[in-house]
Scaffold this motif. Structure first.
Motif, PDB file in Angstrom:
ATOM      1  N   ASP A   1       0.854  -1.196   0.000  1.00  0.00           N
ATOM      2  CA  ASP A   1       0.000   0.000   0.000  1.00  0.00           C
ATOM      3  C   ASP A   1       0.883   1.236   0.000  1.00  0.00           C
ATOM      4  OD1 ASP A   1      -2.152   1.665   0.098  1.00  0.00           O
ATOM      5  OD2 ASP A   1      -2.911   0.984   2.037  1.00  0.00           O
TER       6      ASP A   1
ATOM      7  N   VAL B   1      -9.025  -4.137  -1.774  1.00  0.00           N
ATOM      8  CA  VAL B   1      -7.872  -4.319  -0.895  1.00  0.00           C
ATOM      9  C   VAL B   1      -7.726  -5.804  -0.580  1.00  0.00           C
ATOM     10  CG1 VAL B   1      -6.893  -3.814   1.372  1.00  0.00           C
ATOM     11  CG2 VAL B   1      -8.104  -2.022   0.107  1.00  0.00           C
TER      12      VAL B   1
ATOM     13  N   TRP C   1      -5.522  -8.384   1.755  1.00  0.00           N
ATOM     14  CA  TRP C   1      -4.623  -8.474   2.899  1.00  0.00           C
ATOM     15  C   TRP C   1      -3.824  -9.767   2.845  1.00  0.00           C
ATOM     16  CZ3 TRP C   1      -8.908  -7.112   6.950  1.00  0.00           C
ATOM     17  CH2 TRP C   1      -9.010  -5.716   7.049  1.00  0.00           C
TER      18      TRP C   1
ATOM     19  N   ASP D   1      -9.504 -11.029   0.792  1.00  0.00           N
ATOM     20  CA  ASP D   1     -10.063  -9.716   0.513  1.00  0.00           C
ATOM     21  C   ASP D   1     -10.528  -9.057   1.802  1.00  0.00           C
ATOM     22  OD1 ASP D   1     -10.604  -8.711  -2.435  1.00  0.00           O
ATOM     23  OD2 ASP D   1     -10.636 -10.896  -2.495  1.00  0.00           O
ATOM     24  N   GLU D   2     -10.188  -7.792   1.962  1.00  0.00           N
ATOM     25  CA  GLU D   2     -10.626  -7.031   3.121  1.00  0.00           C
ATOM     26  C   GLU D   2     -12.145  -7.074   3.270  1.00  0.00           C
ATOM     27  OE1 GLU D   2      -9.917  -2.414   4.524  1.00  0.00           O
ATOM     28  OE2 GLU D   2     -10.577  -2.814   2.462  1.00  0.00           O
ATOM     29  N   SER D   3     -12.853  -7.111   2.137  1.00  0.00           N
ATOM     30  CA  SER D   3     -14.310  -7.058   2.159  1.00  0.00           C
ATOM     31  C   SER D   3     -14.959  -8.400   2.524  1.00  0.00           C
ATOM     32  CB  SER D   3     -14.842  -6.616   0.792  1.00  0.00           C
ATOM     33  OG  SER D   3     -14.453  -7.541  -0.217  1.00  0.00           O
TER      34      SER D   3
ATOM     35  N   VAL E   1     -12.371 -13.144   6.965  1.00  0.00           N
ATOM     36  CA  VAL E   1     -11.490 -12.376   7.847  1.00  0.00           C
ATOM     37  C   VAL E   1     -11.766 -12.731   9.308  1.00  0.00           C
ATOM     38  CG1 VAL E   1     -10.923 -10.056   8.676  1.00  0.00           C
ATOM     39  CG2 VAL E   1     -11.133 -10.482   6.215  1.00  0.00           C
TER      40      VAL E   1
ATOM     41  N   ILE F   1      -2.995  -8.995  10.176  1.00  0.00           N
ATOM     42  CA  ILE F   1      -2.597  -8.376   8.905  1.00  0.00           C
ATOM     43  C   ILE F   1      -1.093  -8.147   8.890  1.00  0.00           C
ATOM     44  CG2 ILE F   1      -2.840  -6.342   7.427  1.00  0.00           C
ATOM     45  CD1 ILE F   1      -5.664  -5.993   8.691  1.00  0.00           C
TER      46      ILE F   1
ATOM     47  N   THR G   1      -0.506  -5.307   2.734  1.00  0.00           N
ATOM     48  CA  THR G   1      -1.711  -4.914   2.004  1.00  0.00           C
ATOM     49  C   THR G   1      -1.389  -4.714   0.531  1.00  0.00           C
ATOM     50  OG1 THR G   1      -2.627  -3.818   3.961  1.00  0.00           O
ATOM     51  CG2 THR G   1      -3.535  -3.181   1.826  1.00  0.00           C
TER      52      THR G   1
END
Length: 302
Positions: free
Chosen positions: A116, A134, A136, A275-277, A282, A292, A295
């Motif tokens: 990032d 994003v 991770w 995926d962060e989403s 997660v 984490i 990124t």
């Protein structure tokens, strides 16, 4: 300053071009602290055969200064093709990145930035790209105890058999990752390319099956050799459960089974990409002790 040459596009790379691209990526990684190309792109670079996409090469005189790969466009994907781009540290701020983007064409497309990095964010914004996704990398120590998570009733785990499981695995993988822009579209060639890699080990490719040997889910692990200050790392490479035959707790049980396999093989650190989403995944990985570590960001032009 060495003159910048027009960007060259190719569907395959020569042996010398492969060496040049991998040398450029290694030079960028040494300066930036993160490798600029994904596994998928590296495999396409090394393949030496026509790729479903375009290699773009930017030169300063006779030296490779910048490289990009743009996947083949999918007419059903409104987000456009995905790509990756890297510029050699010696040739940055000389227009090579902008030239590569121009050669990639107009319209919707996405480019990954590994790490990032604020500089990547500025470059993306300047060229009309916005932060869209994003990814991770998460890590955990395998020296810490793993929880006991039993398999659901009637489910056992066995290892992958390339002679009989390839198509069954591809079918379940496609269903498990139906909404994933990369993983869910794997083909038999994609699978066999990885089976031919030195790291591939069927013993670390775990399949969850019922009494009829129906494939319900899988945990494919991968071992990265030690490099520099990093120890050998055991990766949760792909973990999936068939939504058509989902068993409660199977994802967690498969996660622990694969991590135990890696720990029993002497690995002390594990990593994964998520995926962060993906809130559910997660949450699962955090419960298992992952945090984490790094990124990656996908920038999109609409």
């Amino acid at each position: 300053m060495t003159m910048r040459q027009p960007v060259r596009a190719a569907d395959r790379l020569s042996a010398s071009e492969v060496d040049d691209v991998l040398a450029l990526a290694a030079a960028a990684a040494e300066v930036d602290g993160v490798y600029p190309l994904s596994e998928d792109v590296v495999l396409r670079v090394r393949a030496g055969v026509p790729s479903p996409g375009r290699h773009l090469l930017s030169y300063a005189g006779d030296r490779l200064a910048g490289y990009a790969f743009l996947a083949a466009a999918d007419p059903d994907d409104a987000e456009g093709p995905a790509g990756e781009l890297a510029v050699h540290p010696h040739f940055r701020r000389q227009g090579h990145g902008t030239a590569l983007l121009a050669a990639a064409g107009t319209g919707p497309m996405r480019f990954w930035a590994h790490g990032d990095d604020p500089g990547a964010a500025v470059f993306a914004e300047r060229n009309g790209f916005a932060r869209a996704r994003v990814l991770w990398q998460m890590r955990r120590s395998l020296l810490k105890p793993l929880p006991d998570v039993p398999l659901p009733d009637g489910v056992t785990v066995r290892v992958f058999n390339p002679d009989s499981d390839e198509q069954r695995w591809l079918d379940v993988n496609a269903r498990a990752f139906a909404h994933h822009p990369e993983q869910g579209r794997w083909t038999l060639d994609d699978l066999r390319t990885r089976e031919a890699e030195p790291w591939f080990d069927p013993a670390g490719f775990l399949l969850a099956v019922d009494v009829a040997d129906t494939l319900l889910g899988f945990h494919w692990t991968k071992v990265h050799p030690a490099a520099g200050d990093d120890p050998a790392i055991g990766e949760i490479y792909v973990l999936g459960v068939d939504p058509a035959g989902h068993r409660h707790g199977l994802g967690a049980a498969l996660s622990v089974a694969g991590l135990r396999h890696l720990a029993d093989a002497g690995l002390t650190v594990s990593n994964l990409y998520v995926d962060e989403s993906n809130a559910g995944a997660v949450a699962l990985y955090r419960r298992l002790g992952f945090e984490i570590y790094k990124t990656d960001v996908s920038y999109q032009r609409s």
